[in-house]
Motif scaffolding. Structure first.
Motif, PDB file in Angstrom:
ATOM      1  N   HIS A 119      48.500 -59.831  90.242  1.00 13.22           N
ATOM      2  CA  HIS A 119      47.616 -60.368  89.205  1.00 13.22           C
ATOM      3  C   HIS A 119      47.577 -61.898  89.280  1.00 13.22           C
ATOM      4  CE1 HIS A 119      45.979 -60.606  84.999  1.00 13.22           C
ATOM      5  NE2 HIS A 119      46.584 -61.781  85.074  1.00 13.22           N
ATOM      6  N   GLU A 120      48.748 -62.521  89.301  1.00 13.69           N
ATOM      7  CA  GLU A 120      48.804 -63.984  89.303  1.00 13.69           C
ATOM      8  C   GLU A 120      48.471 -64.563  90.673  1.00 13.69           C
ATOM      9  OE1 GLU A 120      48.893 -65.759  86.835  1.00 13.69           O
ATOM     10  OE2 GLU A 120      49.713 -64.447  85.300  1.00 13.69           O
TER      11      GLU A 120
ATOM     12  N   HIS B  92      43.670 -63.689  90.111  1.00 13.15           N
ATOM     13  CA  HIS B  92      42.875 -64.782  89.527  1.00 13.15           C
ATOM     14  C   HIS B  92      42.014 -65.469  90.586  1.00 13.15           C
ATOM     15  CE1 HIS B  92      43.926 -64.785  85.325  1.00 13.15           C
ATOM     16  NE2 HIS B  92      45.191 -64.549  85.637  1.00 13.15           N
TER      17      HIS B  92
ATOM     18  N   MET C 239      39.993 -59.714  85.160  1.00 14.77           N
ATOM     19  CA  MET C 239      40.558 -58.453  85.647  1.00 14.77           C
ATOM     20  C   MET C 239      40.579 -57.405  84.537  1.00 14.77           C
ATOM     21  SD  MET C 239      43.747 -59.913  87.886  1.00 14.77           S
ATOM     22  CE  MET C 239      43.779 -61.637  87.407  1.00 14.77           C
TER      23      MET C 239
ATOM     24  N   CYS D   7      46.303 -61.389  79.408  1.00 18.29           N
ATOM     25  CA  CYS D   7      45.927 -62.373  80.420  1.00 18.29           C
ATOM     26  C   CYS D   7      45.089 -63.474  79.771  1.00 18.29           C
ATOM     27  CB  CYS D   7      45.128 -61.675  81.516  1.00 18.29           C
ATOM     28  SG  CYS D   7      44.388 -62.822  82.677  1.00 18.29           S
ATOM     29  N   GLY D   8      45.506 -64.715  79.977  1.00 18.86           N
ATOM     30  CA  GLY D   8      44.779 -65.840  79.391  1.00 18.86           C
ATOM     31  C   GLY D   8      43.954 -66.577  80.428  1.00 18.86           C
TER      32      GLY D   8
HETATM   33 ZN   LIG Z   1      46.125 -63.580  84.129  1.00 16.95          ZN
END
Ligand SMILES: [Zn+2]
Lengths: 462, 447
Positions: free
Chosen positions: A242-243, A247, A343, A432-433
């Motif tokens: 994810h990270e 992104h 996502m 998630c920000g």
């Molecule tokens: Zn995120």
């Protein structure tokens, strides 16, 4: 919620001065949260979020306005104001077509069907289990949050969607103390469903796990520092993809050439062991929904197939920039945000090994059993995230727990260094920000090994 | 929208319910934001919003609810939800009748209503200068101008009626530079209440030089090194660990300052202040979110911890006065505790003097991962960092892909010199400020 004719009227007004696309997002959301600390209910809050967001686009330039005041006059005034940002009249009249759909996430027990006292019982069950787990546990914080969000999404292409989304999540944090030091353990199960969630997850087991994690870590020494192989366990371990990569595969950064993965479609960007997917359609998963927040049906998008970059996650406006189709990835926290590509549930697919085989094949390294969160700079791919529960592996065996490890690296490198992937894919829940706010996102993977990563800890170099 | 009548109607209806006291908290905010991309405004936003929170006492327990829908038919829902919440509460909480006096504080005159084209032109000028400054600038990933204006209003059944407004404007730019395939980024922000405070040339110089000086960066050998943390880095760390000053966290066993009152928790050179009246602070206010008078206080004085931050509930538990730090970030949150404008008082050392103290060490320009790599309960942190290696007082080479690790308490004790380059960060729940600091040593993980 607004009538179809008012929605049409607003869209037409928003386009009265030369925009070429207009969209309305109406949100009516009932939220509820209850927190327990020290065995006592410490806060409880219930509220109604309500607002209307209007977006007008010309080419790839966008205007976004929102309001809490849904009176017809105010909405039309606002639409006119947004429209006026673009000059040149280009009158159209919009006819919305209501989208029928099969709800993939039907709710059995709505949050509103339970009263606060009934909800407190789930919280107490988690608290009592974690509190009694070990005498080293000195504090337990349990939070329960739920919401039902109703949205209307309509745009000048005729899209008209009404969707309802209920989510429930329990957060259990256990704190262990020893000789003036504190360590924490956490579990945060949640789903896109109602309170039937608690028929499916075992609160006791989750609470025990949070407590076990804190107790294990308070007895652990500091993580070593330096470069070494790292085995990342399944479920929340997926936060690494994810990270580190997810992104960078969002059109938000790809379209403006701000991602390391810009202009890399069809190229090999990862080891052939890696197939990665973003799937917003999985029934009841935390990051799923029927439609994205632009009224586009969510999809199963294969991002990387055996190492080859296949697709990005794309929203409407970045689709224009890239000359590609939306992938159902336009998301936003609320009416306060214009949507952008985000996502949904993002995970690496199953490989061929078992977790045990991967550990046995590792002479020395770090085993990250539970990951914390992390962040990334999409332009350089530099990522970092912390390991909540880690172990040293020596001679193919788990040797001892270690605390305070941080993993850093570059997304493009780590993808190439994944050399073993297990067959135990599972998903977990996170928030998630990004530029369109904080949204629920599912992460996942099977247990996997990265042949070399920089581990930052306070212990000696091994 | 006529919210005054709505508020009156809610308070009137509480008489039919079981509330002995009740309160309305109103949050009004306006924001304006533009983002520039390749000379064009590619995102424009302008909004005004309201949020209303109710809290009411039933048998000394507080019930909360909030709404963003303001119609009289919903009053019953608002009150019933609060009543249901009060009924499950274990902790006691009280509505406040007000402090004896409040500091007279004039509201700032910001530039929210100033001609928008002037703001956009300034942003365009900056963007143009950035591309002209260095041809290794590949792209600008964020080029943002924003005005924010927010107001709080508290009205309660104990005749309290308070309101105050704040505003601030900022520019935030982030650039991507590339040379022979090597990519770096840098971001810079400036807070202001008048456009004249922005010096475009200085802004551009700062952001580009910071970006291009990273070319050729590599990691360094793991070990313990003396470290200079740049002002913005310590601002972020102070902000992350400020929750440990909260009496609520102390009382709940979630703070590393528990049991350390009046002890030496930091080096003697360290003075940390919470100043609700600080002119450049965005959290300037004469009263806190419960309506108690705000107070200036030194939280750490010459290294000694002198007070925790209190609201009424925690003050009562500890038998002290509230410090005026009750906080709600908006109408959706319950009353908790937060610093107002909190800063590390600046020292006298200029940057050269800070560098000259280091034989072999590190200058940290940027850290990432504070939201996950820093544990507010244990004080442990391990953060991804970049900066420069310093040799004999001079900047020797750029450094990246390293982590700095330590514990916040130990860090406070290891601050041996404080610079004079004070600045305030971007405001969040509190508004934090610091100058650059020299730290005796931190664990660095590289190769
Ligand atoms: Zn995120």
């Amino acid at each position: 919620m607004l009538s179809k004719s008012l929605l049409e009227n607003i869209i037409d007004t928003a386009l009265s001065e030369g925009g070429d696309f207009a969209e309305i997002f109406v949100e009516d959301k009932i939220t509820n949260s209850i927190n327990l600390i020290n065995g006592k209910i410490d806060s409880a809050n219930t509220g109604n979020d309500y607002g209307v967001g209007i977006r007008v686009i010309k080419d790839t330039n966008e205007i976004y306005v929102y309001t809490n005041d849904d009176q017809k006059d105010n909405l039309l005034k606002l639409a006119k104001k947004a429209a006026g940002m673009f000059k040149k009249a280009d009158l159209k009249s919009s006819r919305l077509r209501f989208a029928d759909y099969d709800n993939l996430h039907p709710v059995k027990i709505y949050p509103a069907d339970l009263n606060q006292t009934e909800k407190v019982e789930f919280i107490r069950r988690a608290y009592l289990t974690a509190d009694q787990y070990d005498e080293l546990i000195t504090q337990v914080v349990v939070g329960l949050s739920d919401y039902t969000q109703n949205v209307q999404i309509a745009n000048s292409n005729g899209v008209f969607v009404e969707d309802e989304r209920s989510r429930v999540r329990l957060g259990i944090q256990a704190v262990a103390s020893l000789e003036g030091e504190k360590q924490t353990g956490f579990q945060g199960p949640g789903a896109h469903m109602g309170f039937e969630l608690f028929d499916q997850i075992d609160i006791t087991k989750r609470a025990e796990d949070a407590a076990r994690m804190a107790v294990t870590m308070i007895k652990a020494g500091h993580a070593p520092q330096g470069k070494m192989p790292v085995i990342i366990d399944n479920k929340f371990g997926g936060v690494i993809f994810h990270e580190a990569c997810g992104h960078g595969l969002e059109a938000t950064s790809v379209a403006k050439n701000n991602s390391v993965f810009s202009n890399k479609l069809k190229e090999k960007i990862a080891s052939e062991k890696v197939t990665a997917i973003d799937d917003g359609t999985i029934a009841h998963q935390w990051g799923s929904q029927n439609f994205d927040d632009e009224g586009h049906k969510t999809q199963r998008n294969v991002l990387i197939e055996r190492g080859i970059l296949k697709n990005y996650m794309i929203d409407f406006i970045n689709g224009r920039r890239l000359n590609m189709k939306s992938t159902g990835s336009g998301r936003r926290e609320s009416y306060r945000y214009a949507p952008t590509s985000r996502m949904t549930n993002t995970f690496i697919d199953n490989g061929e090994y078992s977790r045990e085989e991967i550990i046995a094949a590792t002479e020395f390294g770090l085993y990250a059993k539970h990951m914390g969160g992390g962040s990334v700079n999409p332009a350089t791919g530099d990522f970092n995230f912390n390991v909540r529960e880690g172990y040293i592996i020596k001679n193919g065996q788990i040797e001892k727990p270690v605390r305070g490890a941080t993993l850093i690296g570059k997304g493009a490198d780590i993808l190439k260094k994944i050399d073993m992937v297990a067959n135990n894919l599972d998903l977990a829940e996170g928030m998630c920000g990004s530029i369109s706010g904080s949204v629920p996102a599912g992460v996942g993977q099977p247990t996997l090994r990265v042949s070399e990563l920089t581990v930052g800890g306070r212990g000696e170099k091994e | 929208m006529n919210l005054d009548n709505f508020i009156k109607n809610i308070l009137k209806k509480t008489e039919d319910k079981n509330f002995s006291e009740s309160e309305i908290y109103l949050n009004k905010s306006q924001n304006f934001e533009v983002r520039l991309y390749q000379g064009e405004v590619d995102y424009y936003e302008e909004n005004e919003e309201y949020g209303l929170a109710f809290r009411g006492e039933i048998n000394n327990k507080m019930g909360y609810s909030y709404t963003e829908k303001f119609s009289d038919e919903l009053i019953d829902d608002i009150l019933t939800r609060a009543e249901n919440n009060a009924n499950i509460m274990d902790e006691e909480e009280k509505i406040f009748s007000g402090s004896k006096s409040y500091k007279e504080l004039s509201e700032t005159k910001g530039i929210y209503s100033l001609d928008r084209t002037k703001k956009i032109d300034l942003l365009k000028k900056l963007e143009k200068k950035i591309f002209e400054y260095d041809d290794r600038v590949r792209s600008i990933n964020y080029c943002i101008y924003a005005d924010e204006k927010s107001g709080e209003e508290i009205v309660n059944s104990k005749d309290l009626n308070l309101n105050f407004k704040n505003d601030i404007s900022y520019i935030y730019i982030s650039v991507v530079v590339e040379d022979e395939g090597e990519v770096h980024t840098s971001s810079h922000y400036k807070l202001f209440r008048d456009l004249d405070e922005v010096d475009p040339d200085q802004f551009v110089k700062k952001i580009i030089e910071d970006a291009v000086r990273q070319f050729g960066a590599a990691d360094i050998k793991s070990g313990q090194y003396p470290v200079i943390l740049r002002n913005e880095v310590f601002i972020d760390m102070l902000s992350t660990f400020s929750s440990t000053f909260s009496a609520e966290n102390v009382q709940k066993g979630l703070s590393l300052f528990e049991g350390k009152m009046n002890e030496q928790v930091a080096n003697k050179v360290v003075n940390i202040v919470d100043d609700p009246f600080y002119a450049k602070g965005y959290r300037r206010t004469p009263f806190d979110s419960e309506g108690a008078a705000s107070k200036y206080k030194e939280v750490i004085k010459k290294g000694k911890l002198t007070t925790y931050l209190h609201n009424l509930k925690t003050a009562k538990k500890s038998s002290v006065q509230t410090t005026g730090n009750a906080y709600r970030s908006n109408h959706k949150s319950k009353i908790s505790i937060s610093p107002t404008n909190m800063y590390l008082k600046k020292g006298e050392a200029d940057f050269t003097k800070l560098k000259n103290q280091i034989e072999k060490g590190l200058l940290v320009e940027n850290v990432q991962g504070l939201h996950s790599g820093a544990n507010q309960v244990s004080g442990d942190f391990s953060l991804s960092a970049r900066g420069f290696f310093i040799e004999n007082g001079d900047i020797a080479k750029p450094v990246e892909q390293i982590t700095i690790s330590g514990n916040f308490l130990k860090l406070l004790k290891d601050i041996i010199l404080i610079g004079n380059d004070f600045k305030m960060g971007l405001p969040g729940s509190g508004h934090f400020g610091s100058a650059s600091i020299l730290v005796k040593n931190l664990d660095i993980s590289g190769s």
